[in-house]
Design a protein around this motif. Structure first.
Motif, short mmCIF file in Angstrom:
data_model
loop_
_atom_site.label_atom_id
_atom_site.label_comp_id
_atom_site.label_asym_id
_atom_site.label_seq_id
_atom_site.Cartn_x
_atom_site.Cartn_y
_atom_site.Cartn_z
N MET A 188 5.05 3.21 15.82
CA MET A 188 4.60 4.47 15.48
C MET A 188 3.52 4.34 14.28
N LEU A 189 2.48 5.21 14.59
CA LEU A 189 1.58 5.28 13.58
C LEU A 189 1.37 6.50 12.59
N ALA A 190 0.37 6.28 11.48
CA ALA A 190 0.32 7.26 10.59
C ALA A 190 -0.94 8.15 10.53
N TYR A 210 6.77 2.86 -0.35
CA TYR A 210 5.45 1.91 -0.79
C TYR A 210 4.80 1.53 0.63
N LYS A 211 3.37 1.60 0.48
CA LYS A 211 2.70 1.25 1.52
C LYS A 211 1.90 -0.05 1.28
N LEU A 212 2.70 -1.26 1.85
CA LEU A 212 1.98 -2.59 1.33
C LEU A 212 1.34 -2.96 2.49
N ASP A 213 0.19 -3.79 1.79
CA ASP A 213 -0.96 -4.13 2.54
C ASP A 213 -0.77 -5.54 3.16
N ALA A 215 1.05 -7.29 7.13
CA ALA A 215 0.75 -7.25 8.66
C ALA A 215 2.11 -6.38 9.00
N ARG A 216 1.76 -5.57 10.05
CA ARG A 216 3.07 -4.96 10.75
C ARG A 216 3.74 -5.93 11.64
N ILE A 217 5.00 -5.83 11.41
CA ILE A 217 6.18 -6.68 12.26
C ILE A 217 7.09 -5.90 12.82
N THR A 230 3.68 -8.80 16.44
CA THR A 230 2.82 -8.19 15.59
C THR A 230 2.51 -6.58 16.30
N ARG A 231 1.29 -5.82 15.26
CA ARG A 231 1.23 -4.42 15.64
C ARG A 231 0.64 -4.17 17.14
N SER A 232 0.03 -5.33 17.38
CA SER A 232 -0.55 -5.37 19.08
C SER A 232 0.34 -5.90 20.05
N GLY A 259 8.77 -3.40 10.33
CA GLY A 259 8.39 -3.45 8.81
C GLY A 259 7.22 -4.25 8.77
N GLU A 260 7.00 -4.57 7.46
CA GLU A 260 5.93 -5.30 7.07
C GLU A 260 5.80 -6.65 6.54
N THR A 261 5.09 -7.57 6.72
CA THR A 261 5.25 -8.90 5.98
C THR A 261 4.01 -9.06 5.48
N VAL A 354 4.39 8.80 3.44
CA VAL A 354 5.37 9.71 3.53
C VAL A 354 5.88 10.11 4.97
N LYS A 355 7.21 10.33 5.00
CA LYS A 355 7.78 10.11 6.53
C LYS A 355 8.68 11.49 6.69
N ALA A 356 8.65 12.49 7.36
CA ALA A 356 9.59 13.31 7.69
C ALA A 356 10.91 12.73 8.01
N VAL A 371 2.90 10.16 7.27
CA VAL A 371 1.50 10.32 6.59
C VAL A 371 1.13 9.32 5.69
N LYS A 372 0.00 8.70 5.39
CA LYS A 372 -0.23 7.60 4.77
C LYS A 372 -1.15 7.96 3.65
N VAL A 373 -0.99 7.56 2.40
CA VAL A 373 -1.86 8.01 1.16
C VAL A 373 -2.50 6.83 0.53
N TYR A 486 -12.05 -8.96 8.31
CA TYR A 486 -11.94 -8.86 9.66
C TYR A 486 -10.37 -8.35 9.84
N ARG A 487 -10.15 -7.44 10.93
CA ARG A 487 -8.84 -7.03 11.32
C ARG A 487 -8.84 -7.83 12.80
N GLN A 488 -8.26 -9.05 12.48
CA GLN A 488 -8.06 -9.68 13.76
C GLN A 488 -6.70 -9.02 14.62
N ASP A 489 -6.08 -8.35 14.06
CA ASP A 489 -4.93 -7.73 14.64
C ASP A 489 -5.16 -6.21 15.15
N LYS A 490 -6.30 -5.83 15.13
CA LYS A 490 -6.99 -4.73 15.81
C LYS A 490 -8.00 -4.89 16.79
N SER A 491 -7.63 -4.07 17.86
CA SER A 491 -8.69 -3.92 18.90
C SER A 491 -9.99 -2.79 18.47
N1 LIG Z 1 6.46 1.63 4.24
C1 LIG Z 1 5.66 1.68 5.49
N2 LIG Z 1 5.98 2.36 6.35
C2 LIG Z 1 5.02 2.34 7.61
N3 LIG Z 1 3.81 1.50 7.41
C3 LIG Z 1 3.67 0.63 6.66
C4 LIG Z 1 4.56 0.88 5.25
N4 LIG Z 1 3.85 -0.07 4.53
C5 LIG Z 1 2.84 -0.61 5.02
N5 LIG Z 1 2.52 -0.13 6.34
C6 LIG Z 1 1.58 -0.46 7.15
O1 LIG Z 1 0.66 0.89 6.98
C7 LIG Z 1 0.19 1.03 8.57
C8 LIG Z 1 0.54 2.39 8.48
O2 LIG Z 1 -1.06 3.08 8.71
P1 LIG Z 1 -1.46 3.19 10.40
O3 LIG Z 1 -0.24 3.70 11.15
O4 LIG Z 1 -2.47 4.10 10.16
O5 LIG Z 1 -1.81 1.65 10.90
P2 LIG Z 1 -3.09 1.04 10.57
O6 LIG Z 1 -4.10 1.63 11.55
O7 LIG Z 1 -3.02 -0.56 10.66
O8 LIG Z 1 -3.53 1.45 8.91
P3 LIG Z 1 -3.81 0.99 7.82
O9 LIG Z 1 -5.16 -0.02 8.16
O10 LIG Z 1 -4.25 1.80 6.66
O11 LIG Z 1 -2.89 -0.32 7.31
C9 LIG Z 1 1.42 0.40 9.47
O12 LIG Z 1 0.69 -0.15 10.68
C10 LIG Z 1 2.02 -0.67 8.72
O13 LIG Z 1 1.27 -1.99 8.87
#
Ligand SMILES: Nc1ncnc2c1ncn2[C@@H]1O[C@H](COP(=O)(O)OP(=O)(O)OP(=O)(O)O)[C@@H](O)[C@H]1O
Length: 507
Positions: A188-190, A210-213, A215-217, A230-232, A259-261, A354-356, A371-373, A486-491
């Motif tokens: 799911m994306l924001a 918290y939005k941690l910077d 990698a999505r796992i 990964t995200r992809s 989650g995020e790692t 921020v998640k409903a 919604v991310k901020v 570079y965002r090697q996790d994104k296409s």
């Molecule tokens: N608490 C959290 N809930 C959801 N996603 C989170 C959270 N903390 C960090 N993240 C990361 O933020 C991303 C949410 O933004 P989005 O769905 O737009 O992905 P994105 O395009 O990879 O965005 P970004 O480049 O801003 O990380 C998630 O993919 C995840 O990797």
């Protein structure tokens, strides 16, 4: 099915900007395919499943000097087998085996077929836009509701398999596609908002986290078997043994977690995103210990949770992951949300999500429920070219030409890329070296000053904002753009759009 049939459909789809005409042509192609051929047809149209694993580069292809066939004889099945053989060729002699397979394909294909195959092998087909159109085409060909097809595709993470079930399965088979432990689903994306209060207005009562910077796992556990994706949806299990160990100790036999790692420095602050990602690349540059922060749970011990509201999922998450949960609060109070955001930034994190609390888990969707901020605006853009540096950067590919995606075709052709700025700021010597070595692999053509690239690389750019600009075709340019990495996790299909950039123009 003959390859020529598929190529002429792909040409027609590429030549029209009418979504309906695209869907018609693809639905027609799918309904003519033999059931056994459907995954191969989808694989070729999407070009995605094997992309990156073929070990084929532009250099290898342009080195081939082979006369093409005058008339078409190749079948889709034969091409599929050849691509599989390319993907699995490894070890001693694999380079020779590869060029043998390529040479054979090139000589049996007509010029038009070869042109299509090269673009498919190099991942140049515009698969991002196509997958949405293909979903509708599958629904049309199978005479099933698009929503049912979409759900099955999201949950299986596999459009080819979804097409096979839709077109050849029995009544109810599509609906029966559910979550399966061990098979990753699209995350799911924001959406984006400027402040936590603005985000709360969109979501209502929310889990503010918290939005941690990092990698999505996505983690799947069945007993001692653990998979990390990964995200992809790439499988990175073997690269993250420390996460596997943590998941094995959780009190659930079967579980799917989102989650995020990230790795932390000695003081407990986050290390930069690029360092976390270095654990997933081809070369592991440094041994960093990663840890997970889980924020959602999709399944626990036989029970699917994706259709449950977030409040129910969070209660389960708490029970299953305990301290491995991401920091956050549930609130409808704007002050509390703003305070949490300040705390997150003070701790070195990127912002908040921020998640409903009443929303289900919408796999693969960028809706308004999350919604991310982030106070520092960043965009993921596609590198369209690079200029040779001067002075200290002489001999290095430096100033990047940056493009935003245009899925609507308003400013570029459909799903093309619109240039929004240039920058060389933020490029470290390591990145300059990497670019200079890597870019020729993605080159489309060059002039004396600039190497132009096929849209294949995604770079994360921090900006102070955007401004109106008559210089660029989208009417918008970046302000003070600098490279984060570079965002090697994104296409490229996941890059930010020109519409997102334009929506941030004031007044
Ligand atoms: N608490 C959290 N809930 C959801 N996603 C989170 C959270 N903390 C960090 N993240 C990361 O933020 C991303 C949410 O933004 P989005 O769905 O737009 O992905 P994105 O395009 O990879 O965005 P970004 O480049 O801003 O990380 C998630 O993919 C995840 O990797």
């Amino acid at each position: 099915m003959m390859l020529a049939e598929l190529v002429s459909t792909a040409d027609r789809v590429g030549a029209t900007s009418s979504r309906l005409a695209k869907i018609d042509a693809l639905a027609d192609l799918l309904s003519r395919a033999d059931p056994a051929e459907i995954p191969a047809v989808m694989g070729l149209l999407l070009a995605a499943p094997r992309q990156g694993r073929l070990g084929v580069g532009w250099r290898g292809i342009s080195a081939l000097d082979i006369a093409h066939a005058d008339s078409p004889t190749l079948t889709v099945g034969e091409v599929d087998q050849a691509l599989d053989a390319l993907a699995t060729a490894s070890g001693t002699g694999s380079a020779a085996a590869r060029s043998g397979i390529l040479g054979d394909l090139a000589s049996r294909a007509t010029a038009a077929e070869w042109d299509f195959l090269v673009r498919a092998m190099l991942g140049e087909l515009r698969t991002g836009a196509l997958s949405g159109v293909l979903l509708d085409a599958i629904a049309r060909a199978a005479d099933r509701p698009a929503a049912v097809v979409r759900r099955a595709a999201m949950l299986s993470g596999d459009l080819g398999e979804t097409a096979r079930i839709a077109l050849t399965g029995d009544e109810g088979d599509l609906e029966a596609v559910g979550l399966q432990v061990g098979r990753p689903v699209l995350p799911m994306l924001a959406a984006t908002a400027a402040t936590p209060s603005a985000a709360l207005e969109v979501t209502g009562r929310a889990s503010v986290e918290y939005k941690l910077d990092g990698a999505r796992i996505q983690v799947h556990r069945h007993g001692d078997e653990v998979g990390v994706y990964t995200r992809s949806l790439a499988d990175i299990t073997h690269r993250v043994p420390e996460i596997v160990e943590i998941v094995r100790a959780l009190p659930a036999h079967d579980v799917i977690l989102d989650g995020e790692t990230l790795s932390l420095d000695e003081d407990g602050g986050p290390r930069p995103f690029q360092e976390t990602m270095s654990r997933f690349g081809a070369e592991v540059s440094r041994e960093l210990v990663l840890r997970p922060w889980f924020f959602d749970v999709l399944h626990v011990d036989g029970r699917d949770l994706i259709d449950e509201p977030l409040s129910v999922r969070l209660a389960e998450l708490e029970r299953v992951v305990g301290d491995w949960r991401i920091p956050g609060i549930v609130t409808d109070d704007a002050d509390a949300a703003e305070q949490l955001s300040r705390d997150a930034l003070a701790a070195g994190h990127e912002g908040v999500v921020v998640k409903a609390v009443d929303a289900p888990y919408a796999a693969g969707r960028r809706g308004k429920s999350w919604v991310k901020v982030k106070p520092v605006l960043t965009f993921d853009l596609v590198v369209l070219g690079a200029e040779w540096g001067s002075g200290r950067r002489r001999g290095w590919l430096s100033n990047l030409h940056l493009g935003a995606r245009d899925p609507s075709g308003e400013f570029a052709d459909a799903d093309g890329y619109v240039m929004v700025g240039k920058t060389f700021k933020g490029l470290t010597d390591e990145l300059l070296r990497w670019q200079t070595a890597e870019f020729p692999e993605h080159e489309s053509h060059r002039t004396a000053s600039t190497v132009f690239l096929r849209p294949e690389l995604v770079v994360e750019i921090a900006v102070d904002g955007v401004q109106r600009s008559p210089r660029y075709p989208g009417g918008v340019a970046l302000r003070f753009a600098r490279v984060k990495g570079y965002r090697q996790d994104k296409s490229p299909a996941e890059a930010d759009t020109i519409q997102t950039l334009r929506s941030l123009l004031r007044g």
